[in-house]
Design a protein around this motif. Structure first.
Motif, PDB file in Angstrom:
ATOM      1  N   THR A  38      42.452  39.119  39.932  1.00  0.00           N
ATOM      2  CA  THR A  38      41.518  38.467  38.932  1.00  0.00           C
ATOM      3  C   THR A  38      40.295  39.014  39.112  1.00  0.00           C
ATOM      4  OG1 THR A  38      41.033  37.243  40.962  1.00  0.00           O
ATOM      5  CG2 THR A  38      42.829  36.202  39.709  1.00  0.00           C
ATOM      6  N   SER A  39      39.766  37.661  38.358  1.00  0.00           N
ATOM      7  CA  SER A  39      38.456  39.010  38.133  1.00  0.00           C
ATOM      8  C   SER A  39      37.686  38.395  39.960  1.00  0.00           C
ATOM      9  CB  SER A  39      37.176  38.282  37.316  1.00  0.00           C
ATOM     10  OG  SER A  39      37.698  37.731  36.232  1.00  0.00           O
ATOM     11  N   PHE A  40      37.605  37.842  40.427  1.00  0.00           N
ATOM     12  CA  PHE A  40      36.715  37.612  41.913  1.00  0.00           C
ATOM     13  C   PHE A  40      38.065  38.569  43.583  1.00  0.00           C
ATOM     14  CE2 PHE A  40      37.972  33.232  40.189  1.00  0.00           C
ATOM     15  CZ  PHE A  40      36.529  32.837  40.487  1.00  0.00           C
ATOM     16  N   ASN A  41      38.794  39.400  42.851  1.00  0.00           N
ATOM     17  CA  ASN A  41      39.240  39.920  43.566  1.00  0.00           C
ATOM     18  C   ASN A  41      38.671  41.501  43.140  1.00  0.00           C
ATOM     19  OD1 ASN A  41      41.830  42.878  43.701  1.00  0.00           O
ATOM     20  ND2 ASN A  41      41.234  40.428  45.920  1.00  0.00           N
ATOM     21  N   MET A  79      38.413  37.266  49.102  1.00  0.00           N
ATOM     22  CA  MET A  79      38.827  37.641  48.134  1.00  0.00           C
ATOM     23  C   MET A  79      39.646  38.792  48.140  1.00  0.00           C
ATOM     24  SD  MET A  79      36.844  35.970  46.059  1.00  0.00           S
ATOM     25  CE  MET A  79      36.872  35.067  47.199  1.00  0.00           C
ATOM     26  N   PHE A  87      32.944  37.111  51.891  1.00  0.00           N
ATOM     27  CA  PHE A  87      33.279  37.006  50.650  1.00  0.00           C
ATOM     28  C   PHE A  87      34.561  37.658  50.088  1.00  0.00           C
ATOM     29  CE2 PHE A  87      32.769  36.769  46.235  1.00  0.00           C
ATOM     30  CZ  PHE A  87      32.919  35.607  45.918  1.00  0.00           C
ATOM     31  N   THR A  88      34.267  39.003  50.607  1.00  0.00           N
ATOM     32  CA  THR A  88      34.833  39.960  49.844  1.00  0.00           C
ATOM     33  C   THR A  88      36.150  40.413  50.659  1.00  0.00           C
ATOM     34  OG1 THR A  88      32.840  41.189  49.385  1.00  0.00           O
ATOM     35  CG2 THR A  88      34.407  42.283  49.192  1.00  0.00           C
ATOM     36  N   GLN A  99      40.212  41.757  57.457  1.00  0.00           N
ATOM     37  CA  GLN A  99      41.389  41.760  56.893  1.00  0.00           C
ATOM     38  C   GLN A  99      42.623  42.032  57.619  1.00  0.00           C
ATOM     39  OE1 GLN A  99      41.407  43.536  52.563  1.00  0.00           O
ATOM     40  NE2 GLN A  99      39.365  44.152  53.392  1.00  0.00           N
ATOM     41  N   THR A 149      36.148  43.510  45.673  1.00  0.00           N
ATOM     42  CA  THR A 149      36.571  44.701  46.489  1.00  0.00           C
ATOM     43  C   THR A 149      37.230  45.747  45.947  1.00  0.00           C
ATOM     44  OG1 THR A 149      38.957  43.638  45.984  1.00  0.00           O
ATOM     45  CG2 THR A 149      38.046  42.161  47.024  1.00  0.00           C
ATOM     46  N   LEU A 182      43.922  35.365  44.557  1.00  0.00           N
ATOM     47  CA  LEU A 182      43.236  35.984  43.911  1.00  0.00           C
ATOM     48  C   LEU A 182      43.553  37.009  43.353  1.00  0.00           C
ATOM     49  CD1 LEU A 182      40.328  33.786  46.020  1.00  0.00           C
ATOM     50  CD2 LEU A 182      41.259  33.919  44.017  1.00  0.00           C
ATOM     51  N   HIS A 183      44.610  38.124  44.095  1.00  0.00           N
ATOM     52  CA  HIS A 183      45.030  38.949  43.717  1.00  0.00           C
ATOM     53  C   HIS A 183      45.074  38.680  41.551  1.00  0.00           C
ATOM     54  CE1 HIS A 183      46.247  40.196  47.985  1.00  0.00           C
ATOM     55  NE2 HIS A 183      45.104  39.700  47.915  1.00  0.00           N
TER      56      HIS A 183
END
Length: 290
Positions: A42-45, A33, A29-30, A90, A48, A39-40
Motif C-alpha cells: 500500500t502507499s503507507f509502506n 508501516m 511510524f516507519t 522490527q 519503508t 499495510l504491505h
C-alpha cells in the motif's frame, strides 16, 4: 504562498530537542508501516522502501536550519536516529531477527551523505537560480518514485494512489515553496509538470506485467502440453503451459496484469478439472488447491 507553507519551509524554530523528537516519531511510524501486514503493498509502506518522503523531511530540516553546518549536522543526526530505530523496532517481529540490520548498510551510506548534502542544500535558502540546480536531483528522485508507484497503482488500483499523488504534489510544491523569485518558481513548476506528464504517459503506454512461472508438473499434479490452463477472470492476465528445457519440466507460465484474487483451472485431456485459488500481488503470488 500560504502562511502554513511559509511556516513549514523556513518558519519553524527547529531546536535540537524538536529534531530528535521528530526523528524518533519518524522512526517509530516507519517501523509500524513495515510491521503491520495489512499495510504491505500500500502507499503507507512506501516510506519503508523509497526516498520520496525522506526527501521531504530533509528539505524541511534544511529550510529551518540556521547555517550550513547546522543544516548538515541536523540532517545527519535526524537520519542517524530514525533509520536504525526503524530496524530495531522490527527485530522482534522479523524472521531474520538481528540479521535485519544487514539492510541498514545501504541507509547508513545515505546517512553519512547527509552531511555534505545538508551543507550544500542550505544554499537553497539563498533563492538563486543555482539553488534550483541543487533542488533538481531531489525532484528527479521523487519523479522516479512517481514512476514506480504510478506503475504499481496501474497494477494494483486503487492501492498506491496516495503515494503517487504525494509525489506529484511534492514535485510541484518544492519550487513554489522554497523560492520567492517568481521566474524560478514558474520555471521550476513547469519542469516538474512536464516530468509528471512524461512519466504518466510512459506508464500508461507501458502497463506493468508480472511474468512468472507459478506451478510445475509434479508439484501437486502431473501435467503436460496436452493439458489446458485458464483463469476464471482473464482481466488478471494470461496463463499457458510451457516446457522449460533447462529443468526438463512442464510449468504454468503467467503474465499477470493486475493484482487481486482469481481461480486458476487446470484441465486434463479427458475433461477433468482442478481448481486453484490464486492471489496476485505486484511481485509475488500465492496459489493453493481448492
Amino acid at each position: 504562498m500560504s502562511k502554513l507553507l511559509k511556516k513549514a519551509f523556513g518558519g519553524i524554530d527547529l531546536t535540537w530537542p524538536k529534531l530528535i523528537l521528530a526523528a524518533v516519531i519518524a522512526g517509530v511510524f516507519t517501523a509500524a508501516m513495515a510491521i503491520i501486514p495489512a499495510l504491505h503493498y500500500t502507499s503507507f509502506n512506501a516510506i519503508t522502501v523509497t526516498f520520496e518522503v525522506w526527501i521531504l523531511f530533509g528539505i524541511l530540516i534544511i529550510m529551518n536550519s540556521k547555517s550550513n553546518l547546522d543544516s548538515a549536522l541536523k540532517c545527519f543526526v535526524f537520519f542517524l536516529i530514525s533509520q536504525p530505530l526503524v530496524y530495531l523496532l522490527q527485530v522482534p517481529f522479523s524472521w531474520q531477527d538481528w540479521g535485519l540490520f544487514g539492510y541498514y548498510k545501504y541507509w547508513f551510506i545515505w546517512t553519512v551523505l547527509c552531511l555534505p548534502m545538508g551543507f550544500i542544500g542550505y544554499y537553497l535558502k539563498k533563492g538563486k537560480w543555482w539553488g534550483y540546480l541543487i533542488l533538481l536531483p531531489m525532484i528527479l528522485l521523487t519523479a522516479y518514485s512517481y514512476f514506480t508507484y504510478f506503475s504499481d497503482f496501474l497494477f494494483s488500483r486503487p492501492r498506491y494512489i496516495l503515494i503517487s499523488l504525494f509525489c506529484i504534489c511534492a514535485m510541484i510544491l518544492y519550487p513554489a515553496a522554497i523560492f520567492e523569485n517568481k521566474k524560478i518558481r514558474r520555471v521550476g513548476t513547469a519542469v516538474s509538470a512536464v516530468a509528471i506528464v512524461c512519466v504518466t504517459i510512459l506508464c500508461l503506454l507501458n502497463p506493468p506485467v508480472y511474468s512468472t512461472e507459478i506451478m510445475g508438473s509434479g508439484d501437486e499434479c502431473a501435467f503436460d502440453d496436452t493439458y489446458s490452463v485458464s483463469l476464471s477472470d482473464d482481466s488478471y492476465g494470461g496463463v499457458e503451459i510451457r516446457y522449460i528445457e533447462s529443468i526438463e519440466i512442464f510449468m504454468v507460465h503467467a503474465d499477470f496484469r493486475r493484482a487481486g484474487k482469481t481461480i486458476l483451472t487446470l484441465e486434463a485431456p479427458n475433461g477433468e478439472k482442478t481448481d486453484y485459488d490464486l492471489s496476485i500481488e505486484r511481485d509475488r503470488y500465492e496459489i493453493t488447491k481448492r
